[in-house]
Write an enzyme that holds these catalytic residues in place. Structure first.
Site, short mmCIF file in Angstrom:
data_model
loop_
_atom_site.label_atom_id
_atom_site.label_comp_id
_atom_site.label_asym_id
_atom_site.label_seq_id
_atom_site.Cartn_x
_atom_site.Cartn_y
_atom_site.Cartn_z
CG ASP A 126 -1.73 -1.27 1.36
OD1 ASP A 126 -2.16 -1.81 0.32
OD2 ASP A 126 -1.92 -1.75 2.48
CD GLU A 177 -7.85 -2.43 -1.54
OE1 GLU A 177 -6.63 -2.48 -1.31
OE2 GLU A 177 -8.63 -3.38 -1.34
#
Length: 514
Positions: A18, A182
């Site tokens: 991420d 997301e």
């Protein structure tokens, strides 16, 4: 004329998922998810966009973040770093243990922290009660601040200092409709707001989709080039590509950092989800593609910046009074039960309650596996004399899945090789009548095979045992355990196996080679 430099993806290798990257002058800073590990949120630095080194962590005070009962793969999710008015801001999701099925059962809250320096120290985290995932900061031309958060791209107005919610969330872009949106970001360029959202789930269908609008709250139109990033070749060496953020270099070129994973002899990303880099191309009609829509690249032409390579922390002799920045504890450490000063030159762990298969285990000290094959070695002095006492090496994914090779006492001084494949511990191999004195332990990892060795002198090695097909040390290899988002780390540990003792285990060094 010399050939242009190239680089290989991923650029931040091992368990660095991420990614969020910013440029400040000639420097680049990256933050990544750390889940249940502490210190939390590694902060890395680069000068050439390709070579990275950890310079700090956003949360280093264990009193500011209690991970002591956080389940595996919960905790710190998807941080974002931004630089505004001379200050560095990090926003992140704290995923709690709740399931969201009862009133006042909060699953997630957001944390924000601020520093004058990229490496920190950062301020004590401020809690924003927004129950969703993957926050990022967007500052509009008029200075208005918004937290952009899933699902798709929700915009939460913030106060002028960015430290409190100033109004209800409102949808900016609803996404394309693909599953599991997301990692949203909004950026503004040439009069357009671009909403960048990861969709398709964080597994093998992961990707990045984009929408744009002249107005912040839309309506947004979907890019004709969607998905701008997705791996469509199931046989390619880089998979799970998504969750990205754009950054512009000093030369005006645009790039995308994104999440990816390298399969290990099948769809098993044992080292975890990593961070990759590919160039961005802007089209004549004002859209962008990543790597010309070809999906993730394995080899790519490097940014036109001076190469800057950092020395890696591959060997720790524990002679410093602080641990190097590669190390992570599993959850918060028990600082009263480990020391670098009690016996100078050694990392000392006192055995305590809590075994590796328990959340309450403390002071397991790990570093990221960064390649699919590597060697790790340590030297241990430990004198167990009660059943259960153990100290040694571990290849660790979670409380449910790990391998450990330990010097222990079980009716005598022994070496045991034990695995946990989400069904409790299994003894694989054992060495009896182990001599008193120092013991060297080593693991040689060759993709899915892990071979453990011991030595009395560090030169002549005897095999303890071989673990083949270690697919349980990854996200995908344990289908009956759905919440698996980290990666395998390797390191050292000690505990008392339930016998209640407190005994010192002294590690002289730890060496990692890949």
């Amino acid at each position: 004329m010399s050939e242009p430099r190239t680089y290989h993806n991923p650029v931040q290798r091992g368990f660095f998922p991420d990614p969020s990257v910013i440029r400040v002058g000639n420097d680049y800073y990256m933050v990544n998810s750390s889940f249940q590990y502490f210190p939390a949120i590694p902060i890395s630095h680069s000068r050439d966009m390709v070579h990275w080194h950890i310079i700090g962590h956003a949360i280093t005070n264990p009193e500011w973040l209690d991970l002591s009962d956080i389940r595996d793969s919960h905790g710190i999710w998807a941080p974002d770093i931004e630089y505004v008015d001379g200050k560095y801001y990090i926003y992140v999701t704290l995923r709690l243990n709740a399931d969201g099925k009862r009133d006042n059962n909060v699953m997630r809250r957001q944390l924000v922290m601020v520093s004058d320096r990229p490496e920190g120290p950062y301020s004590k985290p401020v809690c924003l009660e927004v129950d969703d995932i993957d926050p990022s900061l967007f500052v509009d031309d008029d200075g208005s601040r918004y937290m952009i958060i899933a699902k798709a791209a929700q915009a939460v107005p913030l106060t002028a200092d960015g430290l409190a919610v100033a109004g209800p969330a409102k949808t900016a872009w609803e996404g394309t409709g693909e599953r599991c949106s997301e990692g949203p970001h909004i950026m503004k360029k040439d009069g357009y707001y671009y909403a960048i959202v990861a969709e398709g789930g964080t597994g093998y269908g992961h990707g990045i989709n984009v929408g744009r609008s002249k107005n912040f709250y839309g309506p947004y139109e979907c890019s004709p080039y969607n998905p701008v990033m997705r791996q469509k070749d199931p046989a390619a060496p880089i998979q799970r590509a998504g969750h990205g953020k754009l950054v512009q270099d000093q030369n005006g070129q645009w790039w995308c950092y994104y999440l990816c994973g390298r399969p290990n002899e099948g769809n098993y990303t044992t080292v975890g989800r990593e961070s990759a880099l590919d160039p961005v191309q802007w089209t004549e009609d004002g859209w962008f593609t990543v790597n010309e829509g070809k999906g993730p690249s394995l080899t790519q032409i490097a940014p036109d910046l001076p190469e800057c390579i950092y020395e890696r922390n591959l060997f720790d002799d524990f002679n410093d009074t602080r641990l190097n920045l590669e190390w992570e504890f599993v959850r918060n450490p028990d600082n009263g039960s480990w020391s670098l000063t009690e016996r100078p030159g050694y990392y000392r762990i006192w055995t305590r309650d809590g075994q590796l298969n328990e959340i309450r285990a403390k002071n397991t000290l790990l570093r990221r596996e960064q390649e699919l094959s590597y060697v790790a070695e340590t030297k241990l002095e430990f004198y167990p004399d009660k059943d259960g006492e153990q100290a040694g090496l571990t290849c660790y994914y979670s409380t449910a899945t790990y391998a450990r090779c330990s010097l222990c006492y079980e009716g005598g001084r022994k070496i045991q090789l034990v695995i946990n494949r989400n069904h409790g511990e299994e003894l694989v191999a054992e060495v009896d009548h182990v001599k008193e004195g120092a013991l060297y332990l080593k693991v040689v990892v060759e993709k899915l095979t892990r071979t453990f060795y011991y030595s009395y002198d560090g030169e002549n090695w005897e095999q303890v045992g071989v673990l083949e097909n270690c697919i349980y040390l990854c996200d995908e290899g344990v289908p009956d355990d759905p919440k698996r988002h980290t990666g395998t780390l390797v390191g050292i540990y000690a505990n008392n196996g339930g016998c209640g003792s407190r005994k010192a285990a002294d590690f002289d060094y730890f060496k990692y080679e890949d």
